[in-house]
Design an enzyme around this catalytic site. Sequence first.
Site, mmCIF file in Angstrom:
data_model
loop_
_atom_site.group_PDB
_atom_site.id
_atom_site.type_symbol
_atom_site.label_atom_id
_atom_site.label_comp_id
_atom_site.label_asym_id
_atom_site.label_seq_id
_atom_site.Cartn_x
_atom_site.Cartn_y
_atom_site.Cartn_z
ATOM 1 N N MET A 30 1.021 -1.099 -0.019
ATOM 2 C CA MET A 30 -0.008 0.008 -0.039
ATOM 3 C C MET A 30 0.780 1.145 -0.142
ATOM 4 O O MET A 30 0.468 2.375 0.466
ATOM 5 C CB MET A 30 -0.935 0.088 1.031
ATOM 6 C CG MET A 30 -1.863 -1.214 1.060
ATOM 7 S SD MET A 30 -3.386 -0.933 2.239
ATOM 8 C CE MET A 30 -2.881 -0.786 3.893
ATOM 9 N N HIS A 37 9.636 -3.622 3.038
ATOM 10 C CA HIS A 37 9.114 -3.953 1.599
ATOM 11 C C HIS A 37 9.985 -4.144 0.755
ATOM 12 O O HIS A 37 9.970 -5.020 -0.033
ATOM 13 C CB HIS A 37 8.244 -2.444 1.123
ATOM 14 C CG HIS A 37 7.192 -2.251 1.909
ATOM 15 N ND1 HIS A 37 7.006 -0.985 2.637
ATOM 16 C CD2 HIS A 37 5.882 -2.755 1.844
ATOM 17 C CE1 HIS A 37 5.665 -0.965 3.137
ATOM 18 N NE2 HIS A 37 4.985 -1.951 2.678
ATOM 19 N N LYS A 149 5.449 -10.112 9.205
ATOM 20 C CA LYS A 149 4.667 -9.166 10.000
ATOM 21 C C LYS A 149 3.403 -9.450 10.351
ATOM 22 O O LYS A 149 2.783 -9.703 11.259
ATOM 23 C CB LYS A 149 5.363 -7.930 10.114
ATOM 24 C CG LYS A 149 4.646 -7.043 11.150
ATOM 25 C CD LYS A 149 5.288 -5.500 11.064
ATOM 26 C CE LYS A 149 4.487 -4.670 10.071
ATOM 27 N NZ LYS A 149 3.047 -4.504 10.493
HETATM 28 O O1 PAF Z 1 -0.154 -5.754 3.404
HETATM 29 C C1 PAF Z 1 -0.689 -5.021 2.673
HETATM 30 O O2 PAF Z 1 0.364 -3.656 2.682
HETATM 31 C C2 PAF Z 1 -1.838 -5.025 2.128
HETATM 32 O O3 PAF Z 1 -2.697 -5.789 3.201
HETATM 33 C C3 PAF Z 1 -1.895 -5.757 0.865
HETATM 34 C C4 PAF Z 1 -1.497 -6.906 0.825
HETATM 35 C C5 PAF Z 1 -1.060 -4.831 -0.231
HETATM 36 C C6 PAF Z 1 -3.260 -5.767 0.310
HETATM 37 O O4 PAF Z 1 -3.815 -4.578 0.146
#
Ligand code: PAF
Length: 282
Positions: A30, A37, A149
């Site tokens: 997101m 990430h 997490k």
């Molecule tokens: O973990 C996240 O950032 C969100 O829940 C995801 C997997 C992108 C779904 O919107």
Amino acid sequence: MITIDQPSAMQAWSDAEHRRGRSVGLVPTMGFLHDGHLSLVEIARGRCDACVVSIFVNPLQFGAGEDLDRYPRDEAGDRAKLEAAGVDVLYMPAADAMYPDGFQTAVTVAEVTRGLCGDGRPTHFQGVTTVVAKLFNAVRPEVAVFGEKDYQQLATVRRMARDLDFGIDVVGGPIVRDADGLAMSSRNAYLSADERSAARVLSRSLAQARTVCADGERDAATLLSRVRAMVSAEPLVRLEYASVVDASTLRPVERVQSDALLALAAQVGKTRLIDNTLLTAA
Ligand code: PAF
């Protein structure tokens, strides 16, 4: 890195990669990207020929009164990080491309979404599985990487991928922590300096439970009472839940016999944080 904003264009790009014999890895996010990430991007790049990162702040997974309107965003910063990480495609669909007028379909996973975060966020996981199913159908990856997490999210997406025959290998990436132990999360940006310092108790309490368990304490209630005692000594932190569950079914266990997960969620000021650790009886 190219940017794609429509599901049909995303499918066309992915189909072309597949025709060239290249595998595609997906990291759904997101945005407001951090090193956690980027560690998932590393995993995807290590396993696949091409790497797609999606950024979409998914309204369906936010409950009433949650932080959808203030969810942190930094498109320029995210782009720079993804370029530097060697990502091939940034998939950034607009809300009306994901949920056009008349959209009325949902994907529900029944059991692993119960308990833990499912209790306090009853509509959350249906929002996650619905958007992830759409991302899977747009990107058509061989591999999709999710952070550990959000362990319950990972277990839920794995179940969905198996149950609905997506044929996608759903891979978990280890939790990445800041130097002070706090698990990296885009929501850490909400914390004041005092809250940030108080939030360290979460990882400390998990580390203590892991040590006590490794030293032979296998009773879940005893481990949990130690976690609760430690967290309750921190006035800025209010524990929402702490549970010891089977690491695959996510059902509560009374004793740590094989792999178990100790998971917790807490409110730190107005910010909800989650963290977890695996406990092994070995
Ligand atoms: O973990 C996240 O950032 C969100 O829940 C995801 C997997 C992108 C779904 O919107």
